[in-house]
Design an enzyme around this catalytic site. Structure first.
Site, PDB file in Angstrom:
ATOM      1  N   ASP A  45     -11.485  31.654 -80.347  1.00  0.00           N
ATOM      2  CA  ASP A  45     -10.664  31.606 -81.556  1.00  0.00           C
ATOM      3  C   ASP A  45     -11.141  32.589 -82.630  1.00  0.00           C
ATOM      4  O   ASP A  45     -11.554  32.192 -83.727  1.00  0.00           O
ATOM      5  CB  ASP A  45     -10.653  30.173 -82.132  1.00  0.00           C
ATOM      6  N   GLU A 219       3.481  28.319 -79.562  1.00  0.00           N
ATOM      7  CA  GLU A 219       2.605  27.247 -79.086  1.00  0.00           C
ATOM      8  C   GLU A 219       1.611  26.835 -80.165  1.00  0.00           C
ATOM      9  O   GLU A 219       1.568  25.686 -80.562  1.00  0.00           O
ATOM     10  CB  GLU A 219       1.843  27.718 -77.837  1.00  0.00           C
ATOM     11  N   GLU A 338     -31.865  44.478 -87.185  1.00  0.00           N
ATOM     12  CA  GLU A 338     -32.095  43.134 -86.665  1.00  0.00           C
ATOM     13  C   GLU A 338     -32.093  43.185 -85.141  1.00  0.00           C
ATOM     14  O   GLU A 338     -31.232  43.857 -84.546  1.00  0.00           O
ATOM     15  CB  GLU A 338     -30.988  42.182 -87.146  1.00  0.00           C
TER      16      GLU A 338
HETATM   17  O1  FUB Z   1     -10.419  26.176 -79.523  1.00  0.00           O
HETATM   18  C1  FUB Z   1      -9.652  25.004 -79.580  1.00  0.00           C
HETATM   19  C2  FUB Z   1      -8.195  25.330 -79.546  1.00  0.00           C
HETATM   20  O2  FUB Z   1      -7.885  26.103 -78.414  1.00  0.00           O
HETATM   21  C3  FUB Z   1      -7.728  26.180 -80.692  1.00  0.00           C
HETATM   22  O3  FUB Z   1      -7.582  25.470 -81.890  1.00  0.00           O
HETATM   23  C4  FUB Z   1      -6.470  26.714 -80.122  1.00  0.00           C
HETATM   24  O4  FUB Z   1      -5.940  27.804 -80.833  1.00  0.00           O
HETATM   25  C5  FUB Z   1      -6.893  27.065 -78.732  1.00  0.00           C
HETATM   26  O5  FUB Z   1      -7.492  28.329 -78.704  1.00  0.00           O
END
Ligand code: FUB
Length: 461
Positions: A45, A219, A338
């Site tokens: 994400d 989605e 680093e």
């Molecule tokens: O990472 C958890 C969930 O999976 C996210 O909130 C969605 O966008 C999907 O990537």
């Protein structure tokens, strides 16, 4: 018996040379690959933010062995060249929100009036539903604190994205299965009016077949921004597996028009999640996949591609690569770096350092770190690293071009009495000139050898 090259008919020789060239191009080039961006943990994400000349990359963190989005904290990485990324650890976790119980899922950070606001979905312990929290910090690296002590907004839906229009009006969008927005107040931690549902029409978000409950492609995972007066909503489309699509609108609240696919389904993760930024004159598309060893739908990794918009502002099709984005500029090996800044890390992990920031740890014999495009210019004379070891230490081999490339120096690391007891070690360097990929290759006995916090080359006096 093989025919010596010199005795081969000319046509066969050309054929063989062509094959060799093709093999060189197609050969798996682990040493050349810079995607995924992070190799020490699973990340997901991506939410990039450009601030003050750097790209900050905020991510989720899939726990090792996660089988159902087991995610407890968020992570931050940053880069000034899109190839070498610095690990800044975790400035925000579910525990930051006293009212939250689980699910550190997809969020985004924005800056306003010198403060950084991180909008995230988490489970509200009291209701058991997903809610959106907001954390605030004075620096893009945190530490972030819960701004409110309660959810900013809660309707059981996820994946906030935040956008501030040119006139200063800020919007928060989120949702799965619906798509919502609210207009944020200037404080960025409250909103006016009520959450509004964005109509999910097929004109706006494309059509999906075989799922009457979800007639459009939308989605989850919206990412909203404005470019040349046009508003873009990039989103994860049609689970599962997801692809990345986008819509555009003349204003921040629509009406939205579906524009098609950006990134087709691929990459071994049934989710994908996009973040888009411009940086140093180029455009970058961040996403996630299952590309690391052990990777998959619940053990994902963030990756990035450079792209150029079409002249009419539409997206080109972007596919996943293992090469990643080209480096912008070079890395200066003559200033303190680093150890957790790298283009690729093999075998090691990172941890918070007693001296601030992170350090590289869990180093075993044969592990290595690739630093891309180190500009040695006329030549380096010596190398200094800040190291620690609770055991008997080992060696840092300085190599160029590859983990087994030419060795230009070797620094011995002693035992220092503790994993956070830091000392400097130095060694001479011969033959490091020009701009080269630098490999710090770690050698020694068995078990964990030593930790490295920082390093720096120096030129001859
Ligand atoms: O990472 C958890 C969930 O999976 C996210 O909130 C969605 O966008 C999907 O990537």
């Amino acid at each position: 018996m093989p025919t010596p090259l010199g005795l081969m008919p000319r046509r066969s020789l050309i054929w063989l040379l062509s094959l060799l060239c093709l093999a060189a191009v197609l050969a798996p080039t682990a040493a050349r690959a810079d995607n995924p961006v992070v190799q020490t943990i699973y990340t997901a994400d991506p939410a990039p933010l450009v601030h003050d000349g750097r790209v900050y990359l905020y991510t989720g963190h899939d726990e090792d062995g996660s089988t159902n989005f087991t995610m407890k904290d968020w992570r931050v990485f940053s880069s000034s060249d899109m190839a070498n990324w610095t690990d800044h650890g975790s400035p925000l976790s579910v525990e930051t929100f006293s009212w939250a119980s689980a699910n550190a899922w997809a969020g985004q950070v924005t800056e306003r009036n010198g403060k950084f606001y991180w909008y995230v979905p988490v489970t509200n312990a009291a209701t058991g539903r997903m809610a959106i929290g907001v954390a605030v910090a004075d620096s893009p690296l945190g530490p972030f604190q819960d701004a409110l002590g309660h959810p900013l907004v809660e309707n059981g839906e996820i994946d906030p994205t935040v956008f501030i229009d040119d006139n200063g009006q800020a919007y928060l969008y989120w949702g799965n299965p619906n798509l919502w927005y609210v207009t944020l107040n200037e404080d960025m931690t409250s909103y006016s009016g009520s959450p509004t549902r964005i109509p999910l029409t097929t004109e706006g978000f494309g059509s999906r077949t075989g799922n009457p409950d979800r007639p459009t492609l939308y989605e989850e995972g919206p990412w909203v921004y404005k470019r040349n007066g046009l508003y873009y909503m990039v989103f994860a489309a049609e689970c599962c597996s997801e692809f990345i699509a986008y819509s555009t609108a003349p204003g921040p609240t629509g009406p939205w028009t579906y524009r098609g696919t950006i990134m087709p389904r691929e990459g071994g993760s049934f989710t994908n999640h996009a973040g888009v930024v411009d940086y140093k004159g180029n455009s970058y598309f961040f996403y996630h996949n299952g590309a690391l060893p052990g990777g998959g739908g619940f053990t994902r990794s963030v990756a990035v591609e450079r792209f150029a918009y079409n002249a009419d502002g539409t997206f080109p099709t972007i596919t996943m690569s293992s090469a990643g984005a080209p480096q912008v500029g070079t890395l200066n090996p003559y200033v303190r770096q680093e150890a957790e800044t790298s283009a690729w890390a093999s075998g090691i992990e990172t941890q918070p350092s007693s001296e601030g920031g992170m350090n590289v740890g869990w180093i075993e014999n044969g592990d290595w770190i690739k630093v891309k495009g180190a500009a040695f210019r006329a030549g380096a004379a010596s190398f200094t690293a800040r190291v620690s070891s609770q055991t008997t230490g080992g060696r840092i081999e300085l190599r160029l071009d590859g983990a087994d490339g030419p060795q230009v120096g070797t620094c011995t690391v002693p035992g220092t009495g503790g994993w956070q007891t830091w000392v400097n070690v130095s060694c001479p360097v011969h033959g490091a000139a020009g701009t080269r990929n630098l490999y710090l290759k770690f050698a020694g006995g068995s078990g964990y050898l030593f930790n490295v916090n920082t390093w720096q080359f120096s030129t001859a006096p």
